[in-house]
Design a protein around this motif. Sequence first.
Motif, mmCIF file in Angstrom:
data_model
loop_
_atom_site.group_PDB
_atom_site.id
_atom_site.type_symbol
_atom_site.label_atom_id
_atom_site.label_comp_id
_atom_site.label_asym_id
_atom_site.label_seq_id
_atom_site.Cartn_x
_atom_site.Cartn_y
_atom_site.Cartn_z
ATOM 1 N N SER A 15 -21.890 -29.679 31.606
ATOM 2 C CA SER A 15 -21.282 -29.466 30.287
ATOM 3 C C SER A 15 -22.346 -29.350 29.202
ATOM 4 C CB SER A 15 -20.333 -30.623 29.946
ATOM 5 O OG SER A 15 -19.240 -30.641 30.826
ATOM 6 N N THR A 16 -23.375 -30.191 29.287
ATOM 7 C CA THR A 16 -24.432 -30.131 28.270
ATOM 8 C C THR A 16 -25.354 -28.926 28.474
ATOM 9 O OG1 THR A 16 -25.729 -31.699 29.593
ATOM 10 C CG2 THR A 16 -24.454 -32.595 27.761
ATOM 11 N N PHE A 61 -21.107 -34.005 33.297
ATOM 12 C CA PHE A 61 -21.752 -34.107 31.984
ATOM 13 C C PHE A 61 -23.020 -33.248 31.930
ATOM 14 C CE2 PHE A 61 -19.241 -37.965 30.932
ATOM 15 C CZ PHE A 61 -18.880 -37.599 29.651
ATOM 16 N N LEU A 113 -20.821 -34.009 23.138
ATOM 17 C CA LEU A 113 -20.993 -34.147 24.574
ATOM 18 C C LEU A 113 -22.165 -35.067 24.913
ATOM 19 C CD1 LEU A 113 -20.249 -30.512 25.782
ATOM 20 C CD2 LEU A 113 -18.967 -32.567 26.367
ATOM 21 N N SER A 153 -13.852 -29.310 20.445
ATOM 22 C CA SER A 153 -14.471 -30.369 19.656
ATOM 23 C C SER A 153 -13.417 -31.300 19.062
ATOM 24 C CB SER A 153 -15.337 -29.761 18.550
ATOM 25 O OG SER A 153 -16.421 -29.049 19.101
ATOM 26 N N PRO A 181 -12.611 -36.068 28.902
ATOM 27 C CA PRO A 181 -13.204 -34.986 28.103
ATOM 28 C C PRO A 181 -13.288 -33.652 28.830
ATOM 29 C CG PRO A 181 -14.466 -37.010 27.810
ATOM 30 C CD PRO A 181 -13.458 -37.284 28.889
ATOM 31 N N ASN A 190 -23.313 -28.787 21.384
ATOM 32 C CA ASN A 190 -22.252 -29.691 20.943
ATOM 33 C C ASN A 190 -22.726 -31.149 21.018
ATOM 34 O OD1 ASN A 190 -19.867 -31.198 20.575
ATOM 35 N ND2 ASN A 190 -18.626 -29.539 21.391
ATOM 36 N N LEU A 232 -12.316 -33.518 21.860
ATOM 37 C CA LEU A 232 -13.331 -34.522 22.161
ATOM 38 C C LEU A 232 -13.357 -35.626 21.100
ATOM 39 C CD1 LEU A 232 -16.315 -32.297 23.391
ATOM 40 C CD2 LEU A 232 -14.656 -33.560 24.771
#
Length: 588
Positions: A232-233, A229, A242, A16, A45, A239, A19
């Motif tokens: 990742s999500t 993405f 993201l 985090s 990222p 988070n 990011l």
Amino acid sequence: MTQLIERFLFNNVSMSLFLLLIALVRNVIGKQLNPRLRGLFWYFPFLSILFFIPYQPLANFKAFLHYNVGTISNFQNSWIEKTNSGILDSFYPLKNEWMNDYSLPSSSAFSDYMNFFVLVWVIGVGIKGFLFLFSFYNLHSWIKEGQLLQNSTIQHSLEKAQSVLKYHKRVRIISSKRILTPATSGLFHPVILLPDGYCSKESEEHLFLILMHELAHHKNKDFYQQCLFIWSTIFFWYNPLLYWMAGKAAKDREIACDQLVLSRLTETEIISYGQALLNSFVQKNNTQLIAFSDNKKLLIERIHIIADYRAKTKYWYIQILMILLITGAAFIAIPQSEGNQNASLLEERASIEVLADTSFFKNSQNALVLYDEKAEKYSIYNEKAAYQRFSPDSTYKLWSGLFGLKYDIIQPNQNQLTWDGTAYPFAAWNKDQGLQEALTNSTNWYFQLLDSRLGKASLAKEFSAINYGNSNLLGSINDYWLESSLKISATEQVQLLKKLLNNELNFSTAEIQFIKDAIKLESGPNYTLYGKTGTGRRQNQQSRGWFIGFIEAEDQTYYFACHLQGEDTSGQEAAKETLRILRERDLY
């Protein structure tokens, strides 16, 4: 399992922070980046996944050199390899009167929280994964039920767009009643979807421009970034950074595609492109589609960019270099949780001998470190494990006692603390006692009381001041030392004891002498033995054993730290193995 979860949580914080830095960099220098670089920027990222790799590459390389190219002599004790451990037990029995290795299992509360976290995380991943699969199924259904467009107008516009963009991969164009705006999809097999009846409403020129835009997404390989993405999500669904970045990245990808299309058009075609963009404004309705326009605010920004379009290609390499430098600095600055946290390598490389013994073959994390102060020489059994950090368990108590003395919570002549009446499973704990008795009986409540009176802030300051292992007190003040956050290696245990006896740790001579007397175990004609055991238990099974201390023999001192791990392992086992080795070396 708990340690794995702890590392995962810690690295989530590091991710985090990384990011946030990426977002800050994007906001500061975003306007200086050309549109293509703004789209590519959002691959950075995903470097945050490196925080979840146990060891940094340079650390691995350093360890490889140390363990594979070292010039340290290796010695093999063949007699010990062939000797039955049961026979050795009868040779070197422990003296029952000098130390009671009482221990309780580590608190299960923290473990319960960790298990709950895993459950919530798995449920979240399951829900997000289901939504992804549902979206994928819908998209597949739309493509399957749609009509493949192959008329001459479509084919001519597609061939022209491919020729202008120099993109020659096979592309299918599907007419679908499920969408309201042109969109595209397909990681490996490009598909462009047009609303039903779209071709009859738009001019051939607008159709050509729209197809150029959709092909530009494939030319720029936007679907690779979009998939990253999405995944990742799914895995980091909790988070919010993201999700914010995914939205920003989608916007920059659209602008990058606009820039690519504009760079291939004439001034007249640029005006037509803006009109085609306005005609196609609708909300997209599938996360796996890249739609022609996403929202009104973005549409207005894109129209302004089109109106002010000027080709900008200078100094792109300087922009990339600047981003790479900032990203590299972030990885150096942001901490990372490593697998088995390792201590720094001993500086006295020329004075180390590595030895072998069957007791330290039983488990790869077993280790014994001996230090001969007069000869300035280390003898290490299982060197790799000797640098690994583990929970100190009750061996930390001699330092807790020292801190209590230093802050006058107890004094050498008044160190009795009052038992609060809590019934413990060991009778020796259920009474008032002083420091020496508490160390002998390894009485948890005594040192928990010292720690609570001292306070976590002062404890953290003192552990950091003496460089005690990782000095991590994130665990509860009652058990940060018991299979929790605080960790130390066998080499560090020995180094601290050496510094303590040589008065290098900012304790008074009286404090050092008092703690030394408190951990005195026995004396013989030519030696005095000092030490403290420690036992770590999980799920009511003894799983870790420590024995640290030193032995004074005439005009020299030998320091030792033994760590054992496995079923039914305890501090008593570690003490037994240590004394056996000391006796074989004629030190005890």
